[in-house]
Design a protein around this motif. Structure first.
Motif, mmCIF file in Angstrom:
data_model
loop_
_atom_site.group_PDB
_atom_site.id
_atom_site.type_symbol
_atom_site.label_atom_id
_atom_site.label_comp_id
_atom_site.label_asym_id
_atom_site.label_seq_id
_atom_site.Cartn_x
_atom_site.Cartn_y
_atom_site.Cartn_z
ATOM 1 N N ALA A 106 0.839 -1.200 0.000
ATOM 2 C CA ALA A 106 0.000 0.000 0.000
ATOM 3 C C ALA A 106 0.873 1.248 0.000
ATOM 4 O O ALA A 106 0.607 2.216 -0.728
ATOM 5 C CB ALA A 106 -0.929 -0.005 1.211
ATOM 6 N N ARG A 107 1.921 1.246 0.797
ATOM 7 C CA ARG A 107 2.858 2.381 0.812
ATOM 8 C C ARG A 107 3.509 2.534 -0.555
ATOM 9 O O ARG A 107 3.673 3.654 -1.057
ATOM 10 C CB ARG A 107 3.924 2.167 1.891
ATOM 11 N N HIS A 108 3.864 1.412 -1.160
ATOM 12 C CA HIS A 108 4.471 1.449 -2.493
ATOM 13 C C HIS A 108 3.488 2.042 -3.507
ATOM 14 O O HIS A 108 3.863 2.884 -4.335
ATOM 15 C CB HIS A 108 4.866 0.033 -2.894
ATOM 16 N N LEU A 109 2.219 1.649 -3.430
ATOM 17 C CA LEU A 109 1.231 2.119 -4.394
ATOM 18 C C LEU A 109 0.852 3.579 -4.190
ATOM 19 O O LEU A 109 0.358 4.225 -5.119
ATOM 20 C CB LEU A 109 -0.024 1.250 -4.317
ATOM 21 N N GLU A 110 1.066 4.109 -2.992
ATOM 22 C CA GLU A 110 0.768 5.525 -2.763
ATOM 23 C C GLU A 110 1.562 6.424 -3.704
ATOM 24 O O GLU A 110 1.107 7.506 -4.070
ATOM 25 C CB GLU A 110 1.088 5.903 -1.312
ATOM 26 N N ASN A 111 2.743 5.974 -4.081
ATOM 27 C CA ASN A 111 3.610 6.782 -4.941
ATOM 28 C C ASN A 111 3.485 6.431 -6.420
ATOM 29 O O ASN A 111 4.242 6.941 -7.236
ATOM 30 C CB ASN A 111 5.066 6.616 -4.497
ATOM 31 N N VAL A 112 2.555 5.536 -6.748
ATOM 32 C CA VAL A 112 2.354 5.128 -8.137
ATOM 33 C C VAL A 112 1.246 5.977 -8.744
ATOM 34 O O VAL A 112 0.162 6.099 -8.172
ATOM 35 C CB VAL A 112 1.977 3.629 -8.224
ATOM 36 N N ARG A 113 1.508 6.552 -9.900
ATOM 37 C CA ARG A 113 0.527 7.433 -10.539
ATOM 38 C C ARG A 113 -0.283 6.736 -11.629
ATOM 39 O O ARG A 113 -1.263 7.263 -12.102
ATOM 40 C CB ARG A 113 1.241 8.667 -11.117
ATOM 41 N N GLU A 114 0.150 5.545 -12.045
ATOM 42 C CA GLU A 114 -0.607 4.831 -13.069
ATOM 43 C C GLU A 114 -1.907 4.257 -12.481
ATOM 44 O O GLU A 114 -2.096 4.234 -11.264
ATOM 45 C CB GLU A 114 0.216 3.667 -13.649
ATOM 46 N N GLU A 115 -2.768 3.789 -13.371
ATOM 47 C CA GLU A 115 -3.954 3.064 -12.955
ATOM 48 C C GLU A 115 -3.513 1.793 -12.232
ATOM 49 O O GLU A 115 -2.651 1.069 -12.709
ATOM 50 C CB GLU A 115 -4.766 2.720 -14.206
ATOM 51 N N LYS A 116 -4.139 1.496 -11.089
ATOM 52 C CA LYS A 116 -3.640 0.423 -10.222
ATOM 53 C C LYS A 116 -4.672 -0.695 -10.054
ATOM 54 O O LYS A 116 -5.857 -0.448 -9.862
ATOM 55 C CB LYS A 116 -3.268 0.998 -8.845
ATOM 56 N N TRP A 117 -4.167 -1.931 -10.126
ATOM 57 C CA TRP A 117 -4.993 -3.129 -9.933
ATOM 58 C C TRP A 117 -4.256 -4.105 -9.012
ATOM 59 O O TRP A 117 -3.059 -4.330 -9.173
ATOM 60 C CB TRP A 117 -5.264 -3.834 -11.259
ATOM 61 N N VAL A 118 -4.990 -4.683 -8.068
ATOM 62 C CA VAL A 118 -4.435 -5.730 -7.203
ATOM 63 C C VAL A 118 -5.259 -6.999 -7.399
ATOM 64 O O VAL A 118 -6.486 -6.987 -7.256
ATOM 65 C CB VAL A 118 -4.455 -5.315 -5.722
ATOM 66 N N LEU A 119 -4.586 -8.094 -7.751
ATOM 67 C CA LEU A 119 -5.244 -9.384 -7.954
ATOM 68 C C LEU A 119 -4.657 -10.393 -6.970
ATOM 69 O O LEU A 119 -3.441 -10.620 -6.958
ATOM 70 C CB LEU A 119 -5.041 -9.886 -9.388
ATOM 71 N N THR A 120 -5.505 -10.980 -6.154
ATOM 72 C CA THR A 120 -5.056 -11.960 -5.161
ATOM 73 C C THR A 120 -5.558 -13.344 -5.538
ATOM 74 O O THR A 120 -6.742 -13.526 -5.835
ATOM 75 C CB THR A 120 -5.575 -11.594 -3.758
ATOM 76 N N PHE A 121 -4.646 -14.315 -5.517
ATOM 77 C CA PHE A 121 -4.964 -15.715 -5.816
ATOM 78 C C PHE A 121 -4.775 -16.501 -4.527
ATOM 79 O O PHE A 121 -3.654 -16.652 -4.041
ATOM 80 C CB PHE A 121 -4.073 -16.234 -6.939
ATOM 81 N N TYR A 122 -5.868 -16.983 -3.992
ATOM 82 C CA TYR A 122 -5.903 -17.450 -2.613
ATOM 83 C C TYR A 122 -6.341 -18.907 -2.578
ATOM 84 O O TYR A 122 -7.490 -19.231 -2.853
ATOM 85 C CB TYR A 122 -6.926 -16.590 -1.864
#
Length: 525
Positions: free
Chosen positions: A226-242
């Protein structure tokens, strides 16, 4: 949150009669413009068509003026959109793939290949978390290589996790066998009742260790990305395989369960001390049954707020794992049945979906066509020095549900990570580059323990090299004792011939168990 800083110059004009020039007074005022993503649902369906005047926003109960408003709509499937519109290549996106897997089976492998072949574009960036390992696979790595590297990591991690799980299951079986032996040798029920209580308590401890490690999401992982993504300006997607594992549970039809039930019956009609033992055993059995069917420690609110705060869309794919019968007394049980509901709540708040399916390719096809619709409200706090709680309302739509981070101004992600770094640092690998035939890197933020001459860190560095034909040329793991908080490492590979190579580096902090990986694609002249 975006900050816009203005420098306001206040100039006091010189009076005609003044004999001394007046100093120019400079005052710096920081004006903060806050962005608040908010998703609106009616009967579980995203609500489209709202405008700025529909919303009311307050901070610590003080009304705030909205100075900006826009609607965001996005889909994972941009290739079909491009074909329809005839537009150029889509802008770069940022994907995070999170795997919690114990078995890299054919269906999961097909799903991974579908993601690379049908969803991920060449210019998309990619962060991968596989069990306890982290790997960056960005645009500088060939697309086909990104898939091959992930395949390899998933196979390795699934095997390692499977071996660890077998240790859990073997421990339960061995403990049960020892308990049965003690019951067989005991002369009266009053003697072995405490043994049963000890066994059930150990079983619960094993279950809680298993649940923490394999069922409950690792908060540290979520906070870090989440901290890493705070500095990302592109469109963001998180996919979890559980993959939800099974846990050995006592069969109701098993001999040991029947003996325990009979023991409870015998103790209840005996002396008062034995009746107390019977009640304790009953309570432990009830607790085991309750805990194996609930995920009460699942941090839904915490994870949901983080995902909304970093402005990402989160999808989750849940896969079951088949297991053979363990023994005459133990059978594998699907545990924590409300995990799916917990994950559904998390995904909904971030505009995603949770899908329970073994066919990951088909599931990915379903979500890639789903459109995520949400609104972004911006305002300038009337009291910028305070960081209060935000409240958003839709006065004209009382039947709608709103999802947003009410603590959007607070840096709770940074505070959490700072506290965790002090307790248990996350190793950092950076500066990976090839100079001639020498691979250079910097390793920092690993744990330092001990005192005096014994003070230091312990690292394991694994380097693998593949050529452009995907042939493995080098695979060695070396241990290092680090005396300083940062270690600069140079490794010479004089044997490399001119050509293009893939370097995969994995650093393991042996004092914390944390692992970081990075990949470099480079040419040797």
């Amino acid at each position: 949150m975006k900050k816009i800083v203005f420098i306001i110059m206040s100039v006091f004009l010189l009076l005609p009669q003044a004999v001394e020039p007046q100093d120019v007074l400079k005052e710096k005022v920081e004006v903060v413009n806050i962005e608040v993503p908010v998703r609106v649902f009616r009967d579980g369906v995203p609500v489209d068509g709202l405008n700025k005047d529909d919303f009311r926003l307050s901070e610590d109960k003080e009304p705030q003026t909205l100075n900006g408003f826009y609607v965001r709509k996005k889909k994972m499937n941009v290739r079909n959109i491009n074909l329809q519109t005839g537009s150029t290549a889509p802008p770069s996106r940022y994907f995070v793939l999170v795997f919690r897997v114990f078995e890299y089976n054919e269906q999961l492998e097909k799903g991974v290949h579908y993601f690379f072949d049908q969803i991920l574009n060449k210019n998309d960036r990619l962060l991968v978390l596989v069990n306890d390992r982290t790997l960056l696979l960005n645009q500088d790595v060939w697309q086909v290589k990104r898939r091959e590297i992930l395949d390899q990591i998933l196979k390795q991690e699934a095997l390692k996790s499977r071996q660890k799980l077998e240790q859990f299951f073997l421990a339960v079986q061995n403990d049960l066998d020892q308990t049965k032996l003690r019951m067989l040798l005991a002369r009266d029920s009053g003697f072995y009742a405490p043994r049963i209580i000890d066994f059930l308590n150990r079983y619960l401890r094993t279950w809680n260790e298993f649940k923490t490690k394999y069922l409950i999401p690792d908060l540290d992982t979520f906070y870090n990305f989440a901290r890493h993504l705070e500095n990302v300006r592109e469109e963001k997607w998180v996919l979890t395989f559980y993959q939800i594992e099974m846990f050995p549970n006592m069969k109701i039809s098993g001999r040991i369960h029947a003996q325990i039930v009979q023991l409870i019956s015998d103790l209840q009609v005996a002396r008062s001390e034995d009746a107390l033992h019977a009640r304790i055993i009953e309570q432990l059995l009830e607790r085991i049954d309750r805990e194996l069917n609930a995920a009460d420690s699942f941090p839904v609110e915490e994870i949901s707020k983080m995902l909304v705060k970093v402005d990402t869309t989160y999808h989750c794919f849940i896969m079951g794992v088949r297991r053979e019968v363990l023994s005459e007394d133990l059978a594998y049980k699907q545990v924590a049945s409300d995990i799916e509901n917990s994950l559904r709540a998390i995904t909904k708040r971030s505009g995603g979906e949770v899908i329970f399916s073994g066919n990951i390719g088909s599931a990915l096809h379903t979500v890639e066509e789903k459109e995520d619709i949400y609104y972004v409200l911006t305002y300038e706090p009337s009291r910028p020095e305070r960081k209060g709680k935000v409240k958003i309302e839709l006065p004209g739509n009382p039947d709608c549900r709103l999802f947003y981070d009410d603590n959007i101004r607070a840096d709770y992600i940074g505070e959490y990570l700072q506290k965790k770094r002090e307790q248990d640092p996350l190793v950092i690998l950076e500066g990976l580059k090839l100079k001639g035939r020498t691979l250079a890197m910097k390793i920092s933020n690993f744990k330092i323990a001990g005192s005096g001459k014994e003070r230091g860190g312990r690292l394991s560095v694994d380097i693998r090299i593949r050529d452009d034909q995907n042939q493995q040329l080098y695979d060695q793991d070396r241990a290092f004792a680090a005396q300083e908080s940062q270690m600069d490492l140079d490794v010479d590979f004089a044997f490399l011939k001119p050509g293009r190579y893939m370097f995969l580096v994995e650093v393991h902090d042996m004092l914390t168990g944390k692992t970081i990986m990075d990949v470099l694609q480079a040419d040797v002249d």
